[in-house]
Scaffold this motif. Structure first.
Motif, PDB file in Angstrom:
ATOM      1  N   ARG A 295      19.774  42.637 -12.773  1.00 49.43           N
ATOM      2  CA  ARG A 295      19.627  44.075 -12.528  1.00 49.43           C
ATOM      3  C   ARG A 295      19.829  44.870 -13.799  1.00 49.43           C
ATOM      4  O   ARG A 295      20.618  45.803 -13.850  1.00 49.43           O
ATOM      5  CB  ARG A 295      20.626  44.534 -11.462  1.00 49.43           C
ATOM      6  CG  ARG A 295      20.394  44.077 -10.050  1.00 49.43           C
ATOM      7  CD  ARG A 295      19.129  44.675  -9.418  1.00 49.43           C
ATOM      8  NE  ARG A 295      19.009  46.112  -9.591  1.00 49.43           N
ATOM      9  CZ  ARG A 295      19.627  47.023  -8.842  1.00 49.43           C
ATOM     10  NH1 ARG A 295      20.390  46.669  -7.863  1.00 49.43           N
ATOM     11  NH2 ARG A 295      19.446  48.302  -9.091  1.00 49.43           N
ATOM     12  N   SER A 296      19.105  44.538 -14.845  1.00 46.69           N
ATOM     13  CA  SER A 296      19.320  45.185 -16.140  1.00 46.69           C
ATOM     14  C   SER A 296      18.949  46.668 -16.141  1.00 46.69           C
ATOM     15  O   SER A 296      19.327  47.402 -17.029  1.00 46.69           O
ATOM     16  CB  SER A 296      18.551  44.451 -17.236  1.00 46.69           C
ATOM     17  OG  SER A 296      17.186  44.400 -16.930  1.00 46.69           O
TER      18      SER A 296
ATOM     19  N   VAL B  75      30.876  45.100 -19.465  1.00 45.61           N
ATOM     20  CA  VAL B  75      30.039  45.023 -18.264  1.00 45.61           C
ATOM     21  C   VAL B  75      28.647  45.582 -18.572  1.00 45.61           C
ATOM     22  O   VAL B  75      27.630  44.977 -18.213  1.00 45.61           O
ATOM     23  CB  VAL B  75      30.687  45.776 -17.070  1.00 45.61           C
ATOM     24  CG1 VAL B  75      29.722  45.888 -15.902  1.00 45.61           C
ATOM     25  CG2 VAL B  75      31.972  45.087 -16.645  1.00 45.61           C
ATOM     26  N   ILE B  76      28.604  46.711 -19.256  1.00 48.47           N
ATOM     27  CA  ILE B  76      27.311  47.320 -19.596  1.00 48.47           C
ATOM     28  C   ILE B  76      26.492  46.368 -20.473  1.00 48.47           C
ATOM     29  O   ILE B  76      25.301  46.166 -20.237  1.00 48.47           O
ATOM     30  CB  ILE B  76      27.501  48.679 -20.302  1.00 48.47           C
ATOM     31  CG1 ILE B  76      28.079  49.697 -19.333  1.00 48.47           C
ATOM     32  CG2 ILE B  76      26.176  49.180 -20.878  1.00 48.47           C
ATOM     33  CD1 ILE B  76      28.572  50.971 -19.987  1.00 48.47           C
ATOM     34  N   ARG B  77      27.130  45.754 -21.480  1.00 47.33           N
ATOM     35  CA  ARG B  77      26.401  44.831 -22.361  1.00 47.33           C
ATOM     36  C   ARG B  77      25.807  43.662 -21.571  1.00 47.33           C
ATOM     37  O   ARG B  77      24.698  43.212 -21.856  1.00 47.33           O
ATOM     38  CB  ARG B  77      27.316  44.320 -23.472  1.00 47.33           C
ATOM     39  CG  ARG B  77      27.435  45.302 -24.627  1.00 47.33           C
ATOM     40  CD  ARG B  77      28.163  44.686 -25.826  1.00 47.33           C
ATOM     41  NE  ARG B  77      29.609  44.820 -25.769  1.00 47.33           N
ATOM     42  CZ  ARG B  77      30.270  45.942 -26.017  1.00 47.33           C
ATOM     43  NH1 ARG B  77      29.617  47.040 -26.299  1.00 47.33           N
ATOM     44  NH2 ARG B  77      31.581  45.970 -25.968  1.00 47.33           N
TER      45      ARG B  77
ATOM     46  N   GLU C  63      28.927  56.426 -27.688  1.00 41.50           N
ATOM     47  CA  GLU C  63      28.941  54.961 -27.587  1.00 41.50           C
ATOM     48  C   GLU C  63      28.437  54.495 -26.221  1.00 41.50           C
ATOM     49  O   GLU C  63      27.645  53.556 -26.133  1.00 41.50           O
ATOM     50  CB  GLU C  63      30.353  54.429 -27.838  1.00 41.50           C
ATOM     51  CG  GLU C  63      30.427  52.913 -27.870  1.00 41.50           C
ATOM     52  CD  GLU C  63      31.825  52.380 -28.135  1.00 41.50           C
ATOM     53  OE1 GLU C  63      32.013  51.164 -27.967  1.00 41.50           O
ATOM     54  OE2 GLU C  63      32.727  53.166 -28.499  1.00 41.50           O
ATOM     55  N   ALA C  64      28.876  55.161 -25.167  1.00 42.56           N
ATOM     56  CA  ALA C  64      28.443  54.786 -23.812  1.00 42.56           C
ATOM     57  C   ALA C  64      26.948  55.032 -23.622  1.00 42.56           C
ATOM     58  O   ALA C  64      26.237  54.202 -23.049  1.00 42.56           O
ATOM     59  CB  ALA C  64      29.255  55.553 -22.775  1.00 42.56           C
ATOM     60  N   LEU C  65      26.458  56.170 -24.096  1.00 43.16           N
ATOM     61  CA  LEU C  65      25.034  56.474 -23.954  1.00 43.16           C
ATOM     62  C   LEU C  65      24.183  55.491 -24.755  1.00 43.16           C
ATOM     63  O   LEU C  65      23.142  55.033 -24.288  1.00 43.16           O
ATOM     64  CB  LEU C  65      24.748  57.919 -24.376  1.00 43.16           C
ATOM     65  CG  LEU C  65      25.340  58.989 -23.465  1.00 43.16           C
ATOM     66  CD1 LEU C  65      25.141  60.379 -24.060  1.00 43.16           C
ATOM     67  CD2 LEU C  65      24.762  58.921 -22.068  1.00 43.16           C
ATOM     68  N   ARG C  66      24.641  55.143 -25.950  1.00 40.03           N
ATOM     69  CA  ARG C  66      23.924  54.151 -26.760  1.00 40.03           C
ATOM     70  C   ARG C  66      23.888  52.788 -26.078  1.00 40.03           C
ATOM     71  O   ARG C  66      22.938  52.040 -26.231  1.00 40.03           O
ATOM     72  CB  ARG C  66      24.583  53.992 -28.119  1.00 40.03           C
ATOM     73  CG  ARG C  66      24.179  55.026 -29.106  1.00 40.03           C
ATOM     74  CD  ARG C  66      24.700  54.635 -30.467  1.00 40.03           C
ATOM     75  NE  ARG C  66      24.439  55.689 -31.421  1.00 40.03           N
ATOM     76  CZ  ARG C  66      25.209  55.956 -32.437  1.00 40.03           C
ATOM     77  NH1 ARG C  66      26.300  55.269 -32.650  1.00 40.03           N
ATOM     78  NH2 ARG C  66      24.901  56.926 -33.271  1.00 40.03           N
ATOM     79  N   ALA C  67      24.968  52.449 -25.376  1.00 40.15           N
ATOM     80  CA  ALA C  67      25.049  51.148 -24.706  1.00 40.15           C
ATOM     81  C   ALA C  67      24.156  51.093 -23.468  1.00 40.15           C
ATOM     82  O   ALA C  67      23.846  50.007 -22.988  1.00 40.15           O
ATOM     83  CB  ALA C  67      26.491  50.845 -24.331  1.00 40.15           C
TER      84      ALA C  67
ATOM     85  N   ASN D 117      18.777  47.294 -30.774  1.00 41.21           N
ATOM     86  CA  ASN D 117      19.383  46.162 -30.065  1.00 41.21           C
ATOM     87  C   ASN D 117      19.814  46.515 -28.649  1.00 41.21           C
ATOM     88  O   ASN D 117      20.424  45.693 -27.975  1.00 41.21           O
ATOM     89  CB  ASN D 117      20.617  45.663 -30.837  1.00 41.21           C
ATOM     90  CG  ASN D 117      20.246  45.085 -32.172  1.00 41.21           C
ATOM     91  OD1 ASN D 117      19.160  44.521 -32.329  1.00 41.21           O
ATOM     92  ND2 ASN D 117      21.125  45.227 -33.150  1.00 41.21           N
ATOM     93  N   PHE D 118      19.519  47.728 -28.219  1.00 40.40           N
ATOM     94  CA  PHE D 118      20.025  48.187 -26.935  1.00 40.40           C
ATOM     95  C   PHE D 118      18.909  48.378 -25.914  1.00 40.40           C
ATOM     96  O   PHE D 118      17.773  48.687 -26.270  1.00 40.40           O
ATOM     97  CB  PHE D 118      20.790  49.505 -27.111  1.00 40.40           C
ATOM     98  CG  PHE D 118      21.958  49.371 -28.054  1.00 40.40           C
ATOM     99  CD1 PHE D 118      23.142  48.808 -27.630  1.00 40.40           C
ATOM    100  CD2 PHE D 118      21.856  49.801 -29.364  1.00 40.40           C
ATOM    101  CE1 PHE D 118      24.219  48.666 -28.493  1.00 40.40           C
ATOM    102  CE2 PHE D 118      22.926  49.668 -30.246  1.00 40.40           C
ATOM    103  CZ  PHE D 118      24.112  49.098 -29.803  1.00 40.40           C
TER     104      PHE D 118
END
Length: 163
Positions: A87-88, A75-77, A106-110, A144-145
């Motif tokens: 709504r990015s 969902v985050i991606r 991982e979540a913070l990076r995403a 890439n994020f």
């Protein structure tokens, strides 16, 4: 800021809770209602979450990691796709039972703004919501994020761990 202004800000939020566990959604809704939130919408999976984001235009999303169909990271991606998803820049609080440091990183990076481990407390939830409302962080492209601007610049010693 006077307490009344802070409480008014929280009351005005349109909050989306995404969790496949109905009990957790109900518990989170109850905490939010007790904190003064007036508008809370629920989704039981990632696909429903994406639809609610498009139709309900939430101010904040509380998102579980482990769900069927589309998990929280998927969902985050999708949400963090500027120019593709409407709504990015939506503030996201990951609310999960994954407490490992690697999951937090991982979540913070995403692109999540805040991270909470279940079960959480009303105070912790209140504090994370306030950090989003009082100190909003603009989004930026980092590799890439698409992520919130970091709260601080990492030191040279921390950089190798972040890459």
């Amino acid at each position: 800021m006077p307490i009344t202004l802070i409480e008014k800000l929280l009351q005005g939020l349109n909050i989306l809770i995404v969790d496949n566990n109905a009990y957790m959604r109900r518990l989170t809704r109850m905490m939010l209602t007790n904190l003064g939130a007036k508008s809370v919408v629920e989704a039981g999976d990632g696909l429903a979450a994406l639809e609610h984001i498009r139709t309900c235009d939430p101010d904040v999303m509380l998102l579980d990691w482990d769900m069927p169909v589309l998990d929280g990271m998927e969902v985050i991606r999708i949400v963090r796709s500027p120019g593709v998803f409407p709504r990015s820049n939506l503030p996201i609080i990951m609310l999960t039972n994954r407490a490992q440091r690697s999951s937090v990183v991982e979540a913070l990076r995403a692109g999540v703004h805040e991270f909470l481990v279940k079960p959480t407390s009303p105070k912790a939830l209140h504090d994370r919501l306030l950090s989003i409302v009082i100190k909003p962080r603009p989004m930026l492209k980092l590799g890439n994020f698409y992520v919130p601007t970091p709260r601080r610049v990492p030191t040279a010693r921390e950089l190798p761990r972040m890459v």
